[in-house]
Design a protein around this motif. Structure first.
Motif, PDB file in Angstrom:
ATOM      1  N   UNK A 187       0.834  -1.211   0.000  1.00 20.47           N
ATOM      2  CA  UNK A 187       0.000   0.000   0.000  1.00 20.47           C
ATOM      3  C   UNK A 187       0.873   1.268   0.000  1.00 20.47           C
ATOM      4  N   UNK A 188       1.925   1.275   0.813  1.00 23.38           N
ATOM      5  CA  UNK A 188       2.791   2.461   0.884  1.00 23.38           C
ATOM      6  C   UNK A 188       3.374   2.796  -0.490  1.00 23.38           C
ATOM      7  N   UNK A 189       3.923   1.770  -1.168  1.00 27.82           N
ATOM      8  CA  UNK A 189       4.543   2.038  -2.474  1.00 27.82           C
ATOM      9  C   UNK A 189       3.477   2.430  -3.498  1.00 27.82           C
ATOM     10  N   UNK A 190       2.340   1.725  -3.480  1.00 27.39           N
ATOM     11  CA  UNK A 190       1.280   2.069  -4.452  1.00 27.39           C
ATOM     12  C   UNK A 190       0.812   3.513  -4.263  1.00 27.39           C
ATOM     13  N   UNK A 191       0.689   3.933  -3.013  1.00 30.11           N
ATOM     14  CA  UNK A 191       0.255   5.318  -2.756  1.00 30.11           C
ATOM     15  C   UNK A 191       1.304   6.306  -3.258  1.00 30.11           C
ATOM     16  N   UNK A 192       2.587   5.955  -3.078  1.00 29.30           N
ATOM     17  CA  UNK A 192       3.662   6.834  -3.575  1.00 29.30           C
ATOM     18  C   UNK A 192       3.645   6.900  -5.096  1.00 29.30           C
ATOM     19  N   UNK A 193       3.413   5.757  -5.737  1.00 34.03           N
ATOM     20  CA  UNK A 193       3.344   5.748  -7.210  1.00 34.03           C
ATOM     21  C   UNK A 193       2.192   6.640  -7.664  1.00 34.03           C
ATOM     22  N   UNK A 194       1.045   6.512  -7.010  1.00 34.28           N
ATOM     23  CA  UNK A 194      -0.118   7.314  -7.414  1.00 34.28           C
ATOM     24  C   UNK A 194       0.178   8.816  -7.231  1.00 34.28           C
ATOM     25  N   UNK A 195       0.858   9.128  -6.124  1.00 33.59           N
ATOM     26  CA  UNK A 195       1.213  10.529  -5.873  1.00 33.59           C
ATOM     27  C   UNK A 195       2.152  11.055  -6.969  1.00 33.59           C
ATOM     28  N   UNK A 223      -6.436 -11.616  -0.464  1.00 30.96           N
ATOM     29  CA  UNK A 223      -7.524 -10.777   0.075  1.00 30.96           C
ATOM     30  C   UNK A 223      -7.003  -9.546   0.811  1.00 30.96           C
ATOM     31  N   UNK A 224      -5.945  -9.738   1.607  1.00 32.31           N
ATOM     32  CA  UNK A 224      -5.408  -8.607   2.373  1.00 32.31           C
ATOM     33  C   UNK A 224      -4.751  -7.569   1.440  1.00 32.31           C
ATOM     34  N   UNK A 225      -4.019  -8.070   0.439  1.00 33.90           N
ATOM     35  CA  UNK A 225      -3.388  -7.146  -0.512  1.00 33.90           C
ATOM     36  C   UNK A 225      -4.444  -6.368  -1.295  1.00 33.90           C
ATOM     37  N   UNK A 226      -5.466  -7.077  -1.780  1.00 34.23           N
ATOM     38  CA  UNK A 226      -6.467  -6.434  -2.642  1.00 34.23           C
ATOM     39  C   UNK A 226      -7.381  -5.502  -1.842  1.00 34.23           C
ATOM     40  N   UNK A 227      -7.375  -5.650  -0.534  1.00 33.86           N
ATOM     41  CA  UNK A 227      -8.204  -4.761   0.291  1.00 33.86           C
ATOM     42  C   UNK A 227      -7.554  -3.382   0.462  1.00 33.86           C
ATOM     43  N   UNK A 228      -6.278  -3.252   0.097  1.00 32.70           N
ATOM     44  CA  UNK A 228      -5.589  -1.958   0.241  1.00 32.70           C
ATOM     45  C   UNK A 228      -6.184  -0.965  -0.769  1.00 32.70           C
ATOM     46  N   UNK A 229      -6.392   0.274  -0.330  1.00 36.77           N
ATOM     47  CA  UNK A 229      -7.087   1.219  -1.208  1.00 36.77           C
ATOM     48  C   UNK A 229      -6.371   1.514  -2.525  1.00 36.77           C
ATOM     49  N   UNK A 230      -5.041   1.391  -2.542  1.00 33.25           N
ATOM     50  CA  UNK A 230      -4.325   1.695  -3.787  1.00 33.25           C
ATOM     51  C   UNK A 230      -3.864   0.457  -4.553  1.00 33.25           C
ATOM     52  N   UNK A 231      -4.269  -0.724  -4.102  1.00 35.66           N
ATOM     53  CA  UNK A 231      -3.917  -1.962  -4.815  1.00 35.66           C
ATOM     54  C   UNK A 231      -5.137  -2.406  -5.617  1.00 35.66           C
ATOM     55  N   UNK A 232      -4.990  -2.393  -6.949  1.00 42.55           N
ATOM     56  CA  UNK A 232      -6.151  -2.656  -7.814  1.00 42.55           C
ATOM     57  C   UNK A 232      -6.159  -4.068  -8.383  1.00 42.55           C
ATOM     58  N   UNK A 233      -5.279  -4.920  -7.871  1.00 41.17           N
ATOM     59  CA  UNK A 233      -5.241  -6.297  -8.344  1.00 41.17           C
ATOM     60  C   UNK A 233      -3.824  -6.815  -8.346  1.00 41.17           C
ATOM     61  N   UNK A 234      -3.589  -7.895  -9.102  1.00 44.21           N
ATOM     62  CA  UNK A 234      -2.280  -8.523  -9.020  1.00 44.21           C
ATOM     63  C   UNK A 234      -1.756  -9.032 -10.356  1.00 44.21           C
ATOM     64  N   UNK A 235      -0.423  -9.076 -10.440  1.00 47.83           N
ATOM     65  CA  UNK A 235       0.267  -9.761 -11.529  1.00 47.83           C
ATOM     66  C   UNK A 235       0.864 -11.009 -10.886  1.00 47.83           C
ATOM     67  N   UNK A 236       0.362 -12.166 -11.313  1.00 50.08           N
ATOM     68  CA  UNK A 236       0.613 -13.406 -10.593  1.00 50.08           C
ATOM     69  C   UNK A 236       1.514 -14.315 -11.413  1.00 50.08           C
TER      70      UNK A 236
END
Ligand code: PGA
Length: 253
Positions: A187-195, A223-236
């Motif tokens: 979440x921290x990194x995703x929020x920084x990327x969005x910023x 489930x825990x990762x995808x629940x983060x507000x800035x995580x929109x899914x996954x590359x698996x």
């Protein structure tokens, strides 16, 4: 538009028969079990793309991605595949700049910018990968490292072009290692990327950018990762090779 996505990167795995069996299993499970608005993307090796496409073309939830492309239009590039070849077989996405491409094939931010251009000019949608090694993470300066990858490969794009790009944050220390980033770290990194995206393209485009997490994602932690507000899914990666695990990840939103 911000879109929930789960993409399966098969890497260099599966013979044709294995790949088609996996595709059929996933397509059946997705049809029976997946409701809502998640976009499921399969990224098989080049050689399987056409036949995987023929198995999924009647569904509206499954999409096709290549794992790489060449940045040139055509010509004497033995062994390479162009974006016009990909669009001619109705591939929709291309993974650009996976850390394995950067590491084993020396793909630079500058070359990846050209691959992004080649992809967009064919009307294909890039899934642009970024992320730091363990060494960079431990140096403490990993956010500026990731922002630099994004700057050098994406920030030449117009707003309209950028709005087509999906970003995948994949910490290299978590890929195939069984060591997942915690949901707080992701979440921290995703929020920084969005910023950072907002600083160039504005809040609206940043808010609409799809940012995926990749690195040892599995049914137990998705489930825990995808629940983060800035995580929109996954590359698996690894878990996309098992239909049950992959579809359970898709159902983790
Ligand atoms: P992994 O790979 O899920 O096996 O860690 C992710 C990726 O490389 O995209």
């Amino acid at each position: 538009m911000r879109q929930k996505i789960v993409a399966g990167n098969w890497k260099m795995n599966n013979t044709l028969d294995e790949g088609l069996k996996l595709t059929t299993e996933i397509a059946n499970m997705v049809a029976d079990e997946v409701r809502g608005d998640v976009r499921v993307i399969l990224a098989p090796p080049f050689i399987h793309l056409s036949q995987v496409k023929s198995l999924i073309k009647d569904t509206d939830k499954l999409f096709l991605s290549a794992q790489n492309c060449n940045e040139n239009e055509s010509g004497a590039y033995t062994g390479e595949v162009s974006t016009s070849m990909l669009s001619s077989i109705e591939v929709e996405y291309v993974i650009i700049g996976h850390s394995e491409r950067r590491e084993y094939f020396n793909e630079s931010n500058e070359q990846l910018a050209k691959k992004i251009d080649a992809t967009l000019s064919e009307g294909l949608l890039p899934i642009f990968c970024c992320g730091e090694s363990l060494e960079v993470r431990e140096s403490g300066d990993f956010i500026s490292f990731i922002c630099n990858q994004i700057n050098e490969s994406l920030f030449h794009l117009s707003t309209e072009q950028f709005s087509k790009v999906v970003i995948a944050y994949e910490p290299i220390w978590a890929i195939g290692t069984g060591k997942t980033a915690s949901s707080e770290q992701a979440q921290d990194v995703h929020a920084e990327i969005r910023k950072y995206v907002a600083s160039k393209y504005g809040d609206k485009i940043a808010d609409e950018t799809t940012i995926l997490y990749g690195g040892s994602a599995k049914p137990a932690n998705a489930p825990e990762l995808f629940a983060c507000p800035d995580v929109d899914g996954g590359l698996i990666g690894g878990a996309s090779l098992k239909s049950r695990d992959f579809v359970d990840i898709v159902k983790s939103f």
